[in-house]
Design a protein around this motif. Structure first.
Motif, PDB file in Angstrom:
ATOM      1  N   TRP A 128       0.834  -1.200   0.000  1.00 15.26           N
ATOM      2  CA  TRP A 128       0.000   0.000   0.000  1.00 15.26           C
ATOM      3  C   TRP A 128       0.873   1.256   0.000  1.00 15.26           C
ATOM      4  N   LEU A 129       1.930   1.251   0.795  1.00 14.74           N
ATOM      5  CA  LEU A 129       2.829   2.400   0.828  1.00 14.74           C
ATOM      6  C   LEU A 129       3.516   2.605  -0.536  1.00 14.74           C
ATOM      7  N   TRP A 130       3.889   1.510  -1.178  1.00 13.56           N
ATOM      8  CA  TRP A 130       4.451   1.616  -2.526  1.00 13.56           C
ATOM      9  C   TRP A 130       3.429   2.211  -3.498  1.00 13.56           C
ATOM     10  N   ARG A 131       2.171   1.819  -3.351  1.00 16.67           N
ATOM     11  CA  ARG A 131       1.127   2.370  -4.229  1.00 16.67           C
ATOM     12  C   ARG A 131       0.963   3.873  -4.018  1.00 16.67           C
ATOM     13  N   ARG A 132       1.008   4.283  -2.765  1.00 16.19           N
ATOM     14  CA  ARG A 132       0.919   5.726  -2.485  1.00 16.19           C
ATOM     15  C   ARG A 132       2.074   6.460  -3.172  1.00 16.19           C
ATOM     16  N   TRP A 133       3.242   5.856  -3.126  1.00 11.07           N
ATOM     17  CA  TRP A 133       4.404   6.490  -3.734  1.00 11.07           C
ATOM     18  C   TRP A 133       4.271   6.567  -5.250  1.00 11.07           C
ATOM     19  N   ILE A 134       3.881   5.456  -5.874  1.00 15.60           N
ATOM     20  CA  ILE A 134       3.793   5.469  -7.339  1.00 15.60           C
ATOM     21  C   ILE A 134       2.636   6.342  -7.814  1.00 15.60           C
ATOM     22  N   ALA A 135       1.581   6.484  -7.006  1.00 15.05           N
ATOM     23  CA  ALA A 135       0.470   7.378  -7.365  1.00 15.05           C
ATOM     24  C   ALA A 135       0.961   8.825  -7.426  1.00 15.05           C
ATOM     25  N   ARG A 136       1.836   9.196  -6.481  1.00 13.80           N
ATOM     26  CA  ARG A 136       2.397  10.553  -6.505  1.00 13.80           C
ATOM     27  C   ARG A 136       3.296  10.749  -7.718  1.00 13.80           C
ATOM     28  N   GLN A 137       4.057   9.712  -8.080  1.00 14.94           N
ATOM     29  CA  GLN A 137       4.915   9.812  -9.260  1.00 14.94           C
ATOM     30  C   GLN A 137       4.087   9.948 -10.533  1.00 14.94           C
ATOM     31  N   ARG A 138       3.001   9.191 -10.622  1.00 16.01           N
ATOM     32  CA  ARG A 138       2.165   9.239 -11.821  1.00 16.01           C
ATOM     33  C   ARG A 138       1.410  10.551 -11.934  1.00 16.01           C
ATOM     34  N   ALA A 139       1.116  11.168 -10.803  1.00 18.84           N
ATOM     35  CA  ALA A 139       0.412  12.449 -10.829  1.00 18.84           C
ATOM     36  C   ALA A 139       1.246  13.538 -11.498  1.00 18.84           C
ATOM     37  N   VAL A 140       2.560  13.359 -11.501  1.00 20.25           N
ATOM     38  CA  VAL A 140       3.444  14.345 -12.147  1.00 20.25           C
ATOM     39  C   VAL A 140       4.061  13.776 -13.426  1.00 20.25           C
ATOM     40  N   GLY A 141       3.470  12.688 -13.937  1.00 22.41           N
ATOM     41  CA  GLY A 141       3.882  12.168 -15.235  1.00 22.41           C
ATOM     42  C   GLY A 141       4.928  11.083 -15.231  1.00 22.41           C
ATOM     43  N   GLY A 142       5.292  10.568 -14.068  1.00 23.86           N
ATOM     44  CA  GLY A 142       6.291   9.506 -14.015  1.00 23.86           C
ATOM     45  C   GLY A 142       5.677   8.128 -13.918  1.00 23.86           C
ATOM     46  N   TYR A 143       6.487   7.104 -14.152  1.00 25.19           N
ATOM     47  CA  TYR A 143       6.084   5.697 -14.025  1.00 25.19           C
ATOM     48  C   TYR A 143       4.806   5.389 -14.828  1.00 25.19           C
ATOM     49  N   LEU A 144       4.762   5.898 -16.052  1.00 23.67           N
ATOM     50  CA  LEU A 144       3.648   5.636 -16.957  1.00 23.67           C
ATOM     51  C   LEU A 144       4.176   5.013 -18.242  1.00 23.67           C
ATOM     52  N   SER A 145       3.386   4.104 -18.818  1.00 21.98           N
ATOM     53  CA  SER A 145       3.741   3.484 -20.095  1.00 21.98           C
ATOM     54  C   SER A 145       3.033   4.224 -21.223  1.00 21.98           C
TER      55      SER A 145
END
Length: 475
Positions: A128-145
């Protein structure tokens, strides 16, 4: 991060999983034997338990890897990742128990009693903590395919809008290939800054221009299944993933099952369950959780009741007739957040309605009391409804309970909201509440009615806490 983000993310998960499982095994090992002063372990821990601890560690991490708990398709969204993590723990400890029986090894049950539940809880928390982190990254355009959406104009528009609204899926729309484009096609906001490259025939060129690693097929393609098969072959040569956006937009994954038949793979869609065994489990969970909530919240409920009485004249509790399952009426309980003659004032406020569809809502409703405003903001006025859940009128999770006047104006298929018990919270609660358009609120309720699950209920309850704290749409 680019196309390599799944490997980088999975590597981080692997390190975290190993650290968590090692911590859990260490706690179970030293905690169990360290507490037993009469055991030889109080001086030197027995060798066999050191071997068992190492075996658990190896089995557990091997299972987490082999059974795809870090697979790209389950990362960042949905309940599948959590299910696989918990199943991995049960499988690993179950296999170890079998080994112990086969080799007639004596195992202290306390060791298992500590390691299994603690491990499941900490692994899920870590994910869950990893998901919170990746959600923040995706909100600014990171970790997206980067993805190319392929299909007719209408189907492509729908998929684009859904992907843009749900970045947790992990896709950025980098290009579009349309199979049909009418001259009168309206290019709305969902198409903004999305390049329309070409069509199916030029798919290799589209992938190259958009630097995509995924092609999402929206709806049906000209030529049917044969076209999709040939597209899959071409994408395989290009090392590009193929994703089919199902036309079953209101059917959740657990209701869909594939039956392999040579030359004719069949997709079964289970019938929605409005009664039966699953609902018995749901009722058991409702009784247990609502009784615990009432017990824990009793002091707060008493204080809120006193505050309401002191704030304005009238009773602390407000009883309102609502429509429940199968059209049965019941008295829903809330803390009174309005003046006692609120219903009498409704007619003259009708012109100020800001609600969606059949609902009456005002962001600055003059009938709301001083304490009612902050109670509504944090949903404190809804807390007495745990009693409705306990006695069986409502469920913890379900469609929102409607008024009789609303039900009288329902049009098909809105009546299907009444096939199961209404809930204190639901998909409408965690997706904007009063800010939702009427049609969207109905769609969410109908989706829940046909696709609910106990796991989904737990996720909704978890997300409700976040929605309440944000107080979005609460008025």
């Amino acid at each position: 991060m680019g196309a390599n983000w799944p490997a980088v993310y999975a590597r981080g998960l692997r390190v975290t999983d190993m650290a968590v499982t090692a911590l859990v095994v260490a706690i179970a090992y030293f905690g169990r034997f360290g507490m037993d002063s009469n055991s030889i372990a109080a001086q030197v821990p027995p060798f066999e338990y050191a071997a068992i601890s190492l075996l658990i560690l190896i089995l557990w991490n091997a299972d987490l890897a082999l059974f795809r708990t870090r697979e790209r398709q389950v990362l960042g969204a949905g309940a599948t990742e959590y299910k696989r993590v918990m199943q991995s723990a049960l499988r690993s400890f179950g296999l170890l128990a079998i080994i112990m029986v086969v080799f007639q090894l004596d195992v202290v049950r306390g060791f298992f009693a500590i390691a299994l539940p603690l491990g499941m809880a900490l692994l899920v928390l870590a994910r869950w903590l990893w998901r919170r982190w990746i959600a923040r990254q995706r909100a600014v355009g990171g970790y997206l395919s980067n993805a190319v959406v392929l299909g007719s104009t209408d189907d492509v528009r729908y998929v684009i809008s859904q992907l843009q609204a749900n970045l947790s899926t992990g896709y950025r729309v980098a290009g579009v290939a349309v199979t049909s484009l009418d001259l009168d096609t309206e290019i709305d906001q969902s198409w903004y800054r999305v390049p329309v490259h070409s069509n199916l025939a030029d798919i290799a060129r589209v992938i190259r221009l958009s630097e995509a690693d995924t092609v999402i097929v929206a709806g049906n393609l000209p030529g049917g299944p044969r076209t999709i098969q040939e597209l899959g072959w071409r994408l395989g040569d290009l090392a590009t993933e193929l994703v089919l956006a199902s036309s079953l937009t209101n059917v959740a994954g657990p209701r869909v099952h594939f039956r392999p038949v040579e030359g004719l793979p069949l997709m079964h869609v289970e019938m929605p369950q409005y009664s039966g065994g699953k609902h018995v489990y749901k009722r058991v969970a409702d009784v247990f959780l609502s009784s615990m909530a009432l017990l824990v919240l009793a002091p707060l409920l008493l204080v809120l009741g006193i505050v309401v009485r002191l704030d304005s004249s009238g009773p602390a509790l407000f009883h309102q007739e609502r429509i429940g399952r199968n059209g049965e009426t019941f008295k829903m309980i809330k803390f009174r957040s309005m003046v006692v003659d609120a219903d009498a004032q409704l007619e003259k406020l009708a012109g100020s309605n800001q609600g969606a569809g059949l609902l009456f809502k005002m962001a600055a409703d003059p009938r709301i009391t001083k304490c009612g405003r902050w109670m509504r903001k944090f949903s404190f006025d809804e807390l007495p409804q745990f009693w409705n859940v306990l006695v069986g009128n409502m469920s913890l999770v379900g469609p929102r309970p409607p008024l009789a006047t609303e039900v009288a104006q329902y049009q098909a298929p809105t009546h299907r909201r009444l096939l199961i018990k209404p809930g204190i919270t639901g998909l409408w609660q965690i997706n904007g509440r009063s800010n939702l358009a009427w049609d969207e609120a109905v769609r969410l309720d109908l989706y829940y009615v046909e696709n609910w699950s106990l796991t989904g209920d737990l996720i909704i309850l978890w997300r409700t806490a976040k929605a309440v704290c944000a107080s979005e749409g609460a008025y």
